[in-house]
Structure formats: C-alpha cells, structure tokens
Motif scaffolding. Structure first.
Motif, short mmCIF file in Angstrom:
data_model
loop_
_atom_site.label_atom_id
_atom_site.label_comp_id
_atom_site.label_asym_id
_atom_site.label_seq_id
_atom_site.Cartn_x
_atom_site.Cartn_y
_atom_site.Cartn_z
N UNK A 298 -56.77 -75.31 -59.63
CA UNK A 298 -56.24 -75.41 -60.72
C UNK A 298 -56.62 -74.05 -61.50
N UNK A 299 -57.84 -73.87 -61.47
CA UNK A 299 -58.48 -72.29 -61.98
C UNK A 299 -57.62 -71.18 -61.32
N UNK A 300 -57.39 -71.29 -59.86
CA UNK A 300 -56.99 -70.32 -59.08
C UNK A 300 -55.11 -70.14 -59.85
N UNK A 301 -54.51 -71.35 -59.97
CA UNK A 301 -53.29 -71.50 -60.45
C UNK A 301 -53.44 -70.85 -62.01
N UNK A 302 -54.02 -71.11 -62.71
CA UNK A 302 -54.16 -70.71 -63.88
C UNK A 302 -54.56 -69.02 -63.82
N UNK A 303 -55.29 -68.67 -63.24
CA UNK A 303 -55.68 -67.14 -62.97
C UNK A 303 -54.39 -66.24 -62.61
N UNK A 304 -53.63 -67.02 -61.69
CA UNK A 304 -52.39 -66.42 -61.14
C UNK A 304 -51.23 -66.40 -62.21
N UNK A 305 -51.39 -67.56 -62.94
CA UNK A 305 -50.35 -67.35 -64.09
C UNK A 305 -50.76 -66.51 -65.13
N UNK A 306 -52.11 -66.40 -65.52
CA UNK A 306 -52.73 -65.34 -66.49
C UNK A 306 -52.31 -64.05 -66.03
N UNK A 307 -52.56 -63.76 -64.82
CA UNK A 307 -52.28 -62.37 -64.08
C UNK A 307 -50.78 -61.95 -64.17
N UNK A 308 -50.07 -62.94 -63.75
CA UNK A 308 -48.66 -63.01 -63.94
C UNK A 308 -48.18 -62.55 -65.25
N UNK A 309 -48.74 -63.48 -66.23
CA UNK A 309 -48.26 -63.28 -67.64
C UNK A 309 -48.68 -62.02 -68.19
N UNK A 310 -49.94 -61.41 -67.83
CA UNK A 310 -50.09 -60.06 -68.01
C UNK A 310 -49.03 -58.98 -67.51
N UNK A 311 -48.73 -59.19 -66.33
CA UNK A 311 -47.69 -58.43 -65.76
C UNK A 311 -46.47 -58.41 -66.47
N UNK A 312 -45.90 -59.55 -66.80
CA UNK A 312 -44.72 -59.92 -67.51
C UNK A 312 -45.02 -59.17 -68.93
N UNK A 313 -46.01 -59.29 -69.49
CA UNK A 313 -46.16 -58.83 -70.96
C UNK A 313 -46.11 -57.19 -70.87
N UNK A 314 -46.88 -56.64 -69.78
CA UNK A 314 -47.11 -55.24 -69.69
C UNK A 314 -45.59 -54.69 -69.61
N UNK A 315 -44.78 -55.51 -68.49
CA UNK A 315 -43.58 -54.95 -68.17
C UNK A 315 -42.54 -55.20 -69.58
N UNK A 316 -42.67 -56.20 -70.23
CA UNK A 316 -41.97 -56.38 -71.41
C UNK A 316 -42.39 -55.37 -72.49
N UNK A 317 -43.41 -55.09 -72.61
CA UNK A 317 -43.95 -53.94 -73.59
C UNK A 317 -43.27 -52.53 -73.21
N UNK A 318 -43.33 -52.50 -71.74
CA UNK A 318 -42.60 -51.11 -71.51
C UNK A 318 -40.99 -50.99 -71.82
N UNK A 319 -40.53 -52.26 -71.32
CA UNK A 319 -39.42 -52.35 -71.59
C UNK A 319 -38.81 -52.32 -72.94
N UNK A 320 -39.67 -53.08 -73.75
CA UNK A 320 -39.23 -52.77 -75.25
C UNK A 320 -39.52 -51.23 -75.65
N UNK A 321 -40.41 -50.77 -75.27
CA UNK A 321 -40.52 -49.45 -75.60
C UNK A 321 -39.68 -48.41 -75.31
N UNK A 322 -38.94 -48.56 -74.07
CA UNK A 322 -37.95 -47.79 -73.64
C UNK A 322 -36.62 -48.24 -74.32
#
Length: 384
Positions: A298-322
């Motif tokens: 459960x912790x590994x899944x949550x960590x993967x979700x958190x990391x993936x969400x960070x990647x999504x937020x970073x990509x989304x921020x970059x996409x928003x900027x562009x």
C-alpha cells in the motif's frame, strides 16, 4: 471358613453322663430268647411276631438312653461350634463390610480426581476454543477487508485504462497496482486456507469437549451412586435383597481400563488443545505478516502515485507555462495580422496612384513612350 468346614473341623467327642443322670447298674445277664417262640433266625428278619422279653425291653431302653445322651452331647458341641462360628462370621462380616466401605471411599477419591481433571481440561479447552473463535472472526474480517482492497485496486486499474492517447502508459503506478492485486489474491488464498484449518480445529475441539463432558457426566453419576452406596449401613431403611446384584456385567471394565480410557480422553483433548494453540499462533502470524505485506505494498502504491502525481503536476505546470506563452504569441500574431491588414489597406491608395500614373503614361505618343526611370520606378519601385 464355611459353617460346614467349622462343623467338620471339630470332631465330636463322646461325653459321659452326669453322675445324677447315670442309672445304677444291675448285675444281671441278658438272656437271649432262643426258645420255641423266639424271633431269632432268618425267617423273622425284618418283622417280629413274638413278644419282647424284659431283657430285650431293658436293652432297648438302655440303647435309646445312650443314643439320646450321645445326641445331646453332639447338640451341645454343635451349639458351641455354632456360637463360635457366628462370632467369627460376624467379625468377618463387619471387617469385610468395613473394607468394602473403605474401598468405596478410595473409589470415590479416584472418581473425584479424574472428574476434577476432566473438569479442568474442559475449562481449558473451552477457553482455548473461545480464543480460536476470536481468531476466526479476525480472519473473516481480514477476508472482508481484502475484498474491499482488491475492489479498490481493480477499480483503479480500470479507471486508468480510460486514459487517452499518450497518457495511456504502463507506468510504475500500474505495475505496483498489478503487484498489489496479485498480493491481495495470494493473501486471500492464505487467509482462506488458514480459516478452513481454524474451522476444522474448532470442530475437533468441540468433539473433544463433548467426549470429555460425556466422561465427566458418567463419573458424576458414578460418584453420586457410590456416595449413596457408601452411605448405606446395617441400620439403613432402604436396603433389601437383590439376588442377581453380585454378578459381573459382560460390559464391565477393569480399574486399569477405566483409568486408561479417561487418560486417553484427556490426552486426546490436550493434543487438540495444543494443536489449537499452534494454529492460533499460526493465524496470528498470518494476520500480522499479511497485514505488513499489504501495508508495505500500500505504501509502495501510494509512493508510486505520489511520484506519478508529481510528474503530472510538473508536466502540467510546464504545459500551462508554454500554453500561456503560446496564447500570448497568438494574441501578438492576431494583432500583427490586424496591423498587416491595415497596412495593406493603407497601400491601396498609393497603388491606385501608381497604376493610374502608369495607365496615363501609356498614352505618350511615339518615341515619348519610353522606359525612362520614372516608368521603371512606377513598375519596380526602384530604378533599373
């Protein structure tokens, strides 16, 4: 020693008559009747036709007197021997009765001991069964929780399958979710097998408890019966003859087999109780280990979700900027287009002037229709 043996063991001894009972002896000789009318001879054997003579009458009286004295002496011996026999038999009877009462007391102690052992084992088995029932409930709750967990995991996988385009990627989150589903299924299998073992052990515990309770009930009844039998005495009012009570029953057991049967019941119950304790320990370990494994996954899944969400937020921020930059460029281009259209519009009058000038100069006569710099400037915008 029986009465017959006592009577036979003391031979009768001839006793003399007391002096006062002795008859004076008469000095006479018994004359045998051998005359004509005598009853001597084989012809008169078994019956007599002639009269007795006085000597025969006297002889018959003396014979009867001696025989009566011998019978009285024998009766006296028999009376004394009977008295001694009665005293001996009474003493033996009382001793036997006291010994049997003592044996009944010892038997009561044995029954009470084994009944107490059975009671203790029944209570221990009941307590262990209650603890095992609690583990059964925990296993059932864990199975229900795993059903919810696997539903959530499969629902997450189904929801992520609805991603569009390049976002439908086999990322670390999906890998951990697949591992979680596989782990939950394995945990469910382990929990179900453990639960089946617990249910089987509970049935064995109940069977062993029922066997102990039946044995305890039999000993309880036997204890009451022996207490009642031990309380009887010669003055009891509820005693009577039971002619067939002294025979051995065909299904009766020996003291050794009786104790061995109870010992076997207790031993089997102890074995089942130890198996129950071991199974309860196994259930605790299974619950703890599966809970830890599920928590780690459960912790590994949550960590993967958190990391993936960070990647999504970073990509989304970059996409928003562009996107903002592109929108700004679009706005600038739109303004540029407007300016260009205005500039083009502004060039219509000069173009009309230039085209009108060229048109008017086509009417120049003869040699005057020349490609002079003015003509070339009007056409090309620059001199040749």
């Amino acid at each position: 020693m029986s009465a017959a043996e006592v009577l036979v063991s003391h031979p009768q001894v001839a006793r003399c008559l007391p002096e006062e009972e002795q008859q004076p002896c008469k000095p006479y000789c018994v004359v045998k009747n051998t005359g004509l009318h005598s009853s001597s001879g084989l012809a008169t054997a078994g019956f007599r036709t002639a009269k007795y003579i006085p000597e025969e009458w006297m002889q018959n009286n003396v014979s009867k007197l001696c025989r009566s004295l011998a019978d009285r002496d024998s009766a006296g011996n028999t009376r004394h021997e009977s008295s001694a026999l009665m005293v001996e038999r009474a003493k033996l009877t009382l001793g036997t009765q006291a010994n049997s009462t003592k044996k009944l007391g010892e038997r009561l102690q044995d029954i009470f001991f084994w009944k107490s052992e059975l009671q203790r084992e029944i209570e221990d088995l009941l307590a262990e069964t209650e603890l095992l029932l609690e583990r059964q409930r925990r296993l059932e709750v864990a199975l229900d929780a795993n059903e919810t967990a696997i539903f959530i995991s499969t629902d997450n996988l189904q929801n992520r399958d609805r991603r569009q385009g390049p976002d439908l990627v086999l990322d670390a989150v999906e890998g951990e979710l697949l591992k979680e589903v596989d782990l939950i299924q394995n945990v469910q299998g382990v929990l179900k097998r453990t639960l089946d073992q617990v249910v089987t052990q509970l049935r064995k515990n109940r069977d062993a408890k029922e066997l102990l309770e039946m044995d305890w009930s039999d000993k309880y009844e036997a204890y009451k019966i022996d207490v009642k039998a031990g309380g009887l005495n010669n003055q009891s009012t509820n005693i009577q003859f039971h002619p067939n009570s002294s025979k051995f029953e065909d299904n009766s057991s020996t003291p050794e087999s009786w104790a061995q049967a109870t010992h076997c019941n207790i031993y089997k119950a102890e074995q089942e109780r130890m198996n129950s304790i071991n199974l309860r320990s196994l259930a605790d370990n299974v619950l703890q280990e599966t809970s830890e494994d599920l928590r780690e996954q459960y912790d590994r899944v949550n960590a993967a979700f958190s990391k993936r969400l960070e990647e999504f937020f970073d990509a989304k921020a970059k996409l928003d900027h562009h996107l903002r930059k592109i929108l700004e460029q679009i706005s600038a281009q739109e303004r540029n287009i407007t300016n260009l259209k205005k500039a083009i519009k502004d060039k219509e009058a000069p173009l009309k002037v230039a085209q009108t000038r060229l048109y008017e100069r086509t009417y120049r006569p003869n040699v005057e229709l020349t490609r002079d710099p003015a003509q070339m400037k009007l056409i090309c915008g620059k001199p040749p």
